[in-house]
Write a protein that holds these residues in place. Structure first.
Motif, PDB file in Angstrom:
ATOM      1  N   LEU A  46      -5.761   7.271   5.196  1.00 47.39           N
ATOM      2  CA  LEU A  46      -5.141   6.904   6.464  1.00 47.39           C
ATOM      3  C   LEU A  46      -6.177   7.078   7.579  1.00 47.39           C
ATOM      4  O   LEU A  46      -6.766   8.153   7.713  1.00 47.39           O
ATOM      5  N   VAL A  47      -6.408   6.011   8.349  1.00 44.48           N
ATOM      6  CA  VAL A  47      -7.314   6.105   9.492  1.00 44.48           C
ATOM      7  C   VAL A  47      -6.468   6.379  10.731  1.00 44.48           C
ATOM      8  O   VAL A  47      -5.745   5.512  11.218  1.00 44.48           O
ATOM      9  N   HIS A  48      -6.532   7.612  11.215  1.00 43.72           N
ATOM     10  CA  HIS A  48      -5.698   8.055  12.318  1.00 43.72           C
ATOM     11  C   HIS A  48      -6.485   7.927  13.632  1.00 43.72           C
ATOM     12  O   HIS A  48      -7.682   8.244  13.676  1.00 43.72           O
ATOM     13  N   PRO A  49      -5.811   7.472  14.699  1.00 41.43           N
ATOM     14  CA  PRO A  49      -6.561   7.279  15.955  1.00 41.43           C
ATOM     15  C   PRO A  49      -7.128   8.563  16.551  1.00 41.43           C
ATOM     16  O   PRO A  49      -8.108   8.506  17.315  1.00 41.43           O
ATOM     17  N   TRP A  50      -6.560   9.705  16.240  1.00 36.68           N
ATOM     18  CA  TRP A  50      -7.047  10.963  16.821  1.00 36.68           C
ATOM     19  C   TRP A  50      -7.671  11.894  15.784  1.00 36.68           C
ATOM     20  O   TRP A  50      -8.607  12.619  16.086  1.00 36.68           O
TER      21      TRP A  50
ATOM     22  N   ALA B 292       0.828  -1.209   0.000  1.00 34.47           N
ATOM     23  CA  ALA B 292       0.000   0.000   0.000  1.00 34.47           C
ATOM     24  C   ALA B 292       0.863   1.259   0.000  1.00 34.47           C
ATOM     25  O   ALA B 292       0.551   2.251  -0.673  1.00 34.47           O
ATOM     26  N   LEU B 293       1.962   1.233   0.747  1.00 34.70           N
ATOM     27  CA  LEU B 293       2.854   2.395   0.801  1.00 34.70           C
ATOM     28  C   LEU B 293       3.534   2.629  -0.552  1.00 34.70           C
ATOM     29  O   LEU B 293       3.831   3.774  -0.922  1.00 34.70           O
ATOM     30  N   ASP B 294       3.794   1.553  -1.295  1.00 34.85           N
ATOM     31  CA  ASP B 294       4.472   1.679  -2.589  1.00 34.85           C
ATOM     32  C   ASP B 294       3.523   2.022  -3.730  1.00 34.85           C
ATOM     33  O   ASP B 294       3.975   2.312  -4.836  1.00 34.85           O
TER      34      ASP B 294
ATOM     35  N   THR C  43      -6.888  11.900   3.797  1.00 34.47           N
ATOM     36  CA  THR C  43      -6.294  11.583   2.497  1.00 34.47           C
ATOM     37  C   THR C  43      -4.849  12.047   2.518  1.00 34.47           C
ATOM     38  O   THR C  43      -4.571  13.243   2.683  1.00 34.47           O
ATOM     39  N   VAL C  44      -3.926  11.099   2.377  1.00 33.19           N
ATOM     40  CA  VAL C  44      -2.506  11.432   2.528  1.00 33.19           C
ATOM     41  C   VAL C  44      -1.703  10.753   1.412  1.00 33.19           C
ATOM     42  O   VAL C  44      -2.179   9.835   0.738  1.00 33.19           O
TER      43      VAL C  44
END
Length: 359
Positions: free
Chosen positions: A24-28, A15-17, A33-34
């Motif tokens: 990106l599902v960020h905890p906070w 996924a990173l490549d 979209t990144v």
């Protein structure tokens, strides 16, 4: 982490490549979209069943500048080879001629049209003489030196782009190119073969010099940098990025090029180049053809960066300021409407079909 950590590790690496942005599902901060940046992966012997990632993400979609050829430089790069080819063509044509045997009055009659063209359209040529007699004297005394002085004056002239309007260098180049093609037809062929040779050589030299002058002017025309398909940047911003300025008095001209006008100028100059190339020796034909290709590519890019025209008929007679504000939200573009449609008074734009820029 876990007994099956290698499978999700590999899926994360894939996924990173993957090119482009992702979620990106960020905890906070929640869902973002990144674009993935730097990635460090590590394993440790005392941490079996665990893979550690140190990741950097860039907020939003990362855009990279697209490479495009610098058509201005490519066109300017044609000048040295064209200059050398022009000199060689003229010197070869004049080599068998003995000017000492010719009467100045006869030569003057044969080449006065070409020299008059040089005085009218090639301002550096006036350094050789203020009138036809001065140019003729330079030619009779040393044809090689005459050609060198004329061409060096043109190639060494300091140039600047003065705008796309009717009073700028852009439209003036089109008029010069149109006159180049008709130059041979305006000169009656002399009965003396040697005088006819002189006439052909001088006409060809003046035509080539005029085309060189036009090409160098066109190499100063910037390609506008579009901020979007329908939103080209202001010309002062574009030219600052291109390393050029457009000064009109104490103001900076802020109109963008009109694609129709640019293509018309391109076709006029290209036709003149083709016309002269058709009467040239093979070596010179090749040099002119390469210059014509470079010119077409550059002015096509200029046209692509400009705006198109559309028809518009006001419902009633209106001020150019009001019309410009209604069409573009910018009353300062009123001069553009007035100049293009030859409106007699900017306060009274008639309710007839007008040609206005699409954006």
């Amino acid at each position: 982490a876990g007994d099956d950590c290698l499978a999700p590790r590999d899926r994360l690496l894939a996924a990173l490549d993957t090119p482009g942005a992702g979620e990106l599902v960020h905890p906070w901060f929640g869902r973002l979209t990144v674009t993935a940046g730097e990635c460090e992966l590590s394993h440790a012997r005392n941490e079996l069943g665990m893979a550690r990632f140190n990741l950097v993400f860039i907020d939003g979609m990362l855009e990279f500048p697209a490479q495009s050829p610098n058509t201005r430089r490519a066109l300017a790069a044609q000048a040295p080879s064209l200059l050398g080819s022009i000199k060689e063509r003229f010197n070869t044509a004049m080599a068998p001629v003995d000017l000492a045997r010719q009467r100045a009055s006869v030569v003057r009659s044969a080449v006065s049209g070409a020299l008059g063209f040089a005085l009218k359209f090639l301002s550096p040529g006036t350094a050789l003489g203020s009138d036809i007699s001065g140019l003729l004297s330079s030619l009779m005394n040393g044809p090689g030196a005459f050609a060198d002085s004329l061409l060096s004056g043109i190639s060494g002239l300091e140039r600047s782009f003065s705008g796309y309007g009717s009073s700028g260098s852009f439209s003036g180049s089109a008029a010069k190119a149109a006159a180049v093609s008709s130059l041979p037809a305006s000169a009656p062929v002399p009965a003396d073969p040697e005088v006819a040779t002189i006439q052909r050589a001088v006409i060809a030299l003046v035509q080539d010099a005029a085309l060189l002058d036009v090409l160098l002017d066109m190499a100063e025309v910037p390609v506008a940098i579009s901020q979007g398909v329908n939103a080209p940047a202001a010309v002062d911003v574009q030219l600052a990025q291109q390393g050029a300025t457009v000064a009109v008095g104490s103001e900076v001209e802020t109109v963008v090029p009109v694609a129709d006008d640019v293509l018309a100028v391109r076709d006029s100059i290209s036709e003149a180049l083709w016309s002269v190339a058709g009467e040239s020796p093979p070596e010179h034909f090749g040099t002119l053809s390469e210059a014509r290709v470079a010119l077409d590519r550059h002015l096509t890019e200029v046209a692509r960066s400009g705006v198109g025209l559309r028809g518009y008929a006001p419902a009633e007679t209106v001020s150019a300021l009001v019309l410009a504000h209604a069409l573009y939200g910018d009353a300062l573009r009123s001069g553009e409407i007035v100049a293009r449609n030859r409106v007699r008074h900017p306060g009274f734009v008639p309710a007839t079909e007008l040609q206005v820029a699409k954006t």
